[in-house]
Design a protein around this motif. Structure first.
Motif, PDB file in Angstrom:
ATOM      1  N   TRP A   1      -1.557   6.307  -4.684  1.00 42.52           N
ATOM      2  CA  TRP A   1      -2.928   5.965  -5.128  1.00 42.52           C
ATOM      3  C   TRP A   1      -3.560   4.988  -4.258  1.00 42.52           C
ATOM      4  O   TRP A   1      -4.614   4.864  -4.157  1.00 42.52           O
ATOM      5  CB  TRP A   1      -2.937   5.650  -6.684  1.00 42.52           C
ATOM      6  CG  TRP A   1      -2.496   6.864  -7.448  1.00 42.52           C
ATOM      7  CD1 TRP A   1      -1.366   6.977  -8.408  1.00 42.52           C
ATOM      8  CD2 TRP A   1      -3.038   8.086  -7.444  1.00 42.52           C
ATOM      9  NE1 TRP A   1      -1.405   8.000  -8.939  1.00 42.52           N
ATOM     10  CE2 TRP A   1      -2.456   8.858  -8.504  1.00 42.52           C
ATOM     11  CE3 TRP A   1      -4.219   8.790  -6.919  1.00 42.52           C
ATOM     12  CZ2 TRP A   1      -2.694  10.234  -8.781  1.00 42.52           C
ATOM     13  CZ3 TRP A   1      -4.760   9.926  -7.290  1.00 42.52           C
ATOM     14  CH2 TRP A   1      -3.902  10.813  -8.197  1.00 42.52           C
ATOM     15  N   SER A   2      -2.662   3.853  -4.084  1.00 45.11           N
ATOM     16  CA  SER A   2      -3.240   2.849  -3.225  1.00 45.11           C
ATOM     17  C   SER A   2      -3.745   3.285  -1.971  1.00 45.11           C
ATOM     18  O   SER A   2      -4.826   2.732  -1.420  1.00 45.11           O
ATOM     19  CB  SER A   2      -2.069   1.813  -2.844  1.00 45.11           C
ATOM     20  OG  SER A   2      -1.822   1.212  -4.236  1.00 45.11           O
TER      21      SER A   2
ATOM     22  N   ASN B   1      -4.473  -4.995  -7.390  1.00 41.70           N
ATOM     23  CA  ASN B   1      -3.504  -5.316  -6.456  1.00 41.70           C
ATOM     24  C   ASN B   1      -3.860  -5.414  -5.137  1.00 41.70           C
ATOM     25  O   ASN B   1      -3.617  -6.261  -4.222  1.00 41.70           O
ATOM     26  CB  ASN B   1      -2.287  -4.183  -6.551  1.00 41.70           C
ATOM     27  CG  ASN B   1      -1.322  -4.232  -7.941  1.00 41.70           C
ATOM     28  OD1 ASN B   1      -1.523  -5.206  -8.719  1.00 41.70           O
ATOM     29  ND2 ASN B   1      -0.698  -3.048  -8.140  1.00 41.70           N
ATOM     30  N   LEU B   2      -4.856  -4.296  -4.640  1.00 37.46           N
ATOM     31  CA  LEU B   2      -5.242  -4.132  -3.408  1.00 37.46           C
ATOM     32  C   LEU B   2      -6.311  -5.499  -3.293  1.00 37.46           C
ATOM     33  O   LEU B   2      -6.449  -6.163  -2.083  1.00 37.46           O
ATOM     34  CB  LEU B   2      -6.085  -3.168  -3.036  1.00 37.46           C
ATOM     35  CG  LEU B   2      -5.285  -1.777  -2.942  1.00 37.46           C
ATOM     36  CD1 LEU B   2      -6.046  -0.594  -2.793  1.00 37.46           C
ATOM     37  CD2 LEU B   2      -4.294  -1.920  -1.767  1.00 37.46           C
TER      38      LEU B   2
ATOM     39  N   ASP C   1       2.304   3.047  -2.558  1.00 36.21           N
ATOM     40  CA  ASP C   1       1.986   4.326  -3.324  1.00 36.21           C
ATOM     41  C   ASP C   1       0.967   5.304  -3.097  1.00 36.21           C
ATOM     42  O   ASP C   1      -0.051   4.629  -2.336  1.00 36.21           O
ATOM     43  CB  ASP C   1       2.168   3.730  -4.931  1.00 36.21           C
ATOM     44  CG  ASP C   1       0.932   2.997  -5.242  1.00 36.21           C
ATOM     45  OD1 ASP C   1      -0.028   3.678  -5.621  1.00 36.21           O
ATOM     46  OD2 ASP C   1       0.615   1.834  -4.645  1.00 36.21           O
TER      47      ASP C   1
ATOM     48  N   VAL D   1      -7.047   5.091  -2.287  1.00 34.55           N
ATOM     49  CA  VAL D   1      -8.097   4.083  -2.455  1.00 34.55           C
ATOM     50  C   VAL D   1      -8.597   3.588  -1.270  1.00 34.55           C
ATOM     51  O   VAL D   1      -9.742   3.468  -0.639  1.00 34.55           O
ATOM     52  CB  VAL D   1      -7.684   2.852  -3.677  1.00 34.55           C
ATOM     53  CG1 VAL D   1      -8.696   1.890  -3.300  1.00 34.55           C
ATOM     54  CG2 VAL D   1      -7.286   3.596  -4.852  1.00 34.55           C
TER      55      VAL D   1
ATOM     56  N   VAL E   1       0.460  -1.119  -0.023  1.00 35.46           N
ATOM     57  CA  VAL E   1      -0.071  -0.211  -0.012  1.00 35.46           C
ATOM     58  C   VAL E   1       0.822   1.274   0.280  1.00 35.46           C
ATOM     59  O   VAL E   1       0.234   2.379   0.483  1.00 35.46           O
ATOM     60  CB  VAL E   1      -1.085  -0.019   1.204  1.00 35.46           C
ATOM     61  CG1 VAL E   1      -2.072  -1.050   1.024  1.00 35.46           C
ATOM     62  CG2 VAL E   1      -0.394   0.073   2.606  1.00 35.46           C
TER      63      VAL E   1
ATOM     64  N   ARG F   1      -4.091  -0.627  -9.292  1.00 36.14           N
ATOM     65  CA  ARG F   1      -4.193  -0.506  -8.029  1.00 36.14           C
ATOM     66  C   ARG F   1      -5.376  -1.239  -7.078  1.00 36.14           C
ATOM     67  O   ARG F   1      -5.108  -1.901  -6.169  1.00 36.14           O
ATOM     68  CB  ARG F   1      -4.395   1.074  -7.483  1.00 36.14           C
ATOM     69  CG  ARG F   1      -3.132   1.875  -7.705  1.00 36.14           C
ATOM     70  CD  ARG F   1      -1.844   1.438  -7.598  1.00 36.14           C
ATOM     71  NE  ARG F   1      -0.685   2.162  -7.851  1.00 36.14           N
ATOM     72  CZ  ARG F   1      -0.260   2.422  -9.347  1.00 36.14           C
ATOM     73  NH1 ARG F   1      -0.846   1.934 -10.422  1.00 36.14           N
ATOM     74  NH2 ARG F   1       0.796   3.166  -9.254  1.00 36.14           N
ATOM     75  N   LEU F   2      -6.364  -1.042  -8.004  1.00 32.26           N
ATOM     76  CA  LEU F   2      -7.753  -1.758  -7.314  1.00 32.26           C
ATOM     77  C   LEU F   2      -7.449  -3.416  -7.263  1.00 32.26           C
ATOM     78  O   LEU F   2      -7.696  -4.062  -6.532  1.00 32.26           O
ATOM     79  CB  LEU F   2      -8.985  -1.512  -7.849  1.00 32.26           C
ATOM     80  CG  LEU F   2      -9.577  -0.225  -7.533  1.00 32.26           C
ATOM     81  CD1 LEU F   2     -10.732   0.274  -8.562  1.00 32.26           C
ATOM     82  CD2 LEU F   2     -10.076  -0.387  -6.183  1.00 32.26           C
TER      83      LEU F   2
END
Length: 150
Positions: free
Chosen positions: A23-24, A58-59, A21, A27, A19, A55-56
């Motif tokens: 953007w993550s 990856n999360l 970066d 989010v 987490v 990013r979504l």
């Protein structure tokens, strides 16, 4: 992520790999604020769709978010924080409180986190030892993992 850890034995590095970066983190922040759909995240963040999609994904892959059918019964899917994702609350709160103290000029307006029932601001997050003493860098040390024999 397994083989791509920046520092395989460091919890801070592994968390940053998941987490770290902006953007993550944003989010996750928006998910705490109630965003659930791709379009909600995109409108709030103003990030390019391809970056948001990555990013979504990856999360979700990291178990921070999960996809569920839309709560309104439509054909859409929604992103929901998992228990693992909700465990990031202290991190987001710490970042917020650091930003309140150090990223704004005195008197500069910014959003505030308040108790839903009372409207009172959330007090500064602190941690204590098992004996009740405040935790600060001077009172802790990192116990490193021993290097494997060669």
């Amino acid at each position: 992520m397994g083989e791509t850890w920046t520092d395989p034995t460091c919890p801070v590095a592994r968390t940053a790999d998941i987490v770290g970066d902006k953007w993550s983190l944003l989010v996750v922040r928006d998910a705490f604020d109630g965003a659930r759909r791709f379009g909600e995240f995109q409108r709030s963040l103003g990030v390019a769709k391809n970056i948001l999609s990555a990013r979504l994904r990856n999360l979700v892959d990291a178990g921070v978010l999960r996809l569920e059918p839309a709560s309104d019964g439509s054909r859409y899917q929604e992103y929901v924080l998992t228990d693992r994702g909700r465990d990031l609350f202290d991190l987001v709160l710490s970042l917020r409180q650091w930003g309140e103290r150090h990223a704004f000029e005195p008197g500069e307006p910014h959003s505030s986190l308040v108790d839903r029932a009372t409207g009172e601001r959330i007090p500064r997050l602190t941690y204590s030892t098992p004996q009740g003493a405040a935790v600060s860098p001077a009172e802790v040390t990192v116990r490193k993992v021993a290097a494997p024999p060669e």
